[in-house]
Design an enzyme around this catalytic site. Sequence first.
Site, PDB file in Angstrom:
ATOM      1  N   PHE A  11      -6.457   5.176  -6.851  1.00 26.78           N
ATOM      2  CA  PHE A  11      -5.800   3.771  -6.947  1.00 26.78           C
ATOM      3  C   PHE A  11      -7.011   2.847  -6.053  1.00 26.78           C
ATOM      4  O   PHE A  11      -6.508   1.702  -6.134  1.00 26.78           O
ATOM      5  CB  PHE A  11      -4.535   3.538  -6.195  1.00 26.78           C
ATOM      6  CG  PHE A  11      -3.627   4.625  -6.801  1.00 26.78           C
ATOM      7  CD1 PHE A  11      -2.739   4.459  -8.268  1.00 26.78           C
ATOM      8  CD2 PHE A  11      -3.132   5.809  -5.962  1.00 26.78           C
ATOM      9  CE1 PHE A  11      -1.882   5.160  -8.727  1.00 26.78           C
ATOM     10  CE2 PHE A  11      -2.092   6.816  -6.618  1.00 26.78           C
ATOM     11  CZ  PHE A  11      -1.599   6.408  -7.800  1.00 26.78           C
ATOM     12  N   ASP A  16       1.902  10.251   8.688  1.00 25.08           N
ATOM     13  CA  ASP A  16       0.824  10.948   7.825  1.00 25.08           C
ATOM     14  C   ASP A  16      -0.496  11.225   8.637  1.00 25.08           C
ATOM     15  O   ASP A  16      -1.536  10.965   8.179  1.00 25.08           O
ATOM     16  CB  ASP A  16       0.422  10.249   6.721  1.00 25.08           C
ATOM     17  CG  ASP A  16      -0.221  11.040   5.591  1.00 25.08           C
ATOM     18  OD1 ASP A  16      -0.178  12.214   5.616  1.00 25.08           O
ATOM     19  OD2 ASP A  16      -0.813  10.323   4.536  1.00 25.08           O
TER      20      ASP A  16
END
Length: 274
Positions: A24, A135
Amino acid sequence: MTSKKRRRSLEDYEIVERIGSGAFAVVWKATHKSNGALFAVKQFFTDRLNPQLRRRIHTEIDVLSRFTHPNIVRLFDVLEDEFSICLVLEYCAGGDLATYIKEKGRVREATARRFMQHLGAGLQMLHSANLIHRDLKPQNLLLSSRDKDVVLKISDFGLARELEPGDYAVTVCGSPLYMAPEVLQFQKYDNKADLWSMGAILFQLVTGDTPYHGDNHFQVLQSIKKYQVLQFPKSIVTGLNPCFVDLCQRLLCFDPEKRLIFKDFVNHNFFDSV
């Protein structure tokens, strides 16, 4: 909350080279045309973005706009036109920690200590603002250089979220090899999930491998359950600093209620070792 001025395009910047890419987005090394300053430009292509990805981009912008800290990558500008959204970020010439570990195999304990102090300082800033990263992994930790005065910086805040003291998150997100067992088990969790991730990163820095293995969430969880007493590589275990072993064991504690709290992490004897 600070809002960044948005210009129409990258016309003020000259692209030098591509330094990263994904499904992306592309990350470019770029210079500012007026002064030659180096930046990393993270360009998201709008035709590839679904609503969830757009939310993640705006979360990252929101979080980065709040901080100017030596151990959090800095956001300088946000550019948006009909084709893309670009984050103009601090350029980190040392690349990411994952590449560094891959090249080194294992790092010296003094280097691991330095990196964990930097990671701890950045994370302390986030947690003090009631934010959890969710994360943390070597791919999301950037190095300012490869010099002896290298500084580690936390990046990629698309999965971050606010969490008031006493509240819990429930969304399963992150990278399985660095995810806390309570997250992998679809249980509620708080900022101690970040501390588990720190333990996994510390373990990998010193041993050259992740503490648990698996190709998916289920396999990693089974590995954690099988070896609830943390296993260190037999080939190096006798030479490991007992303070390092203790810190890993206390960070990689299966029960989050018994896991090391942040105050005890920063005051741990590992950081006094010579």
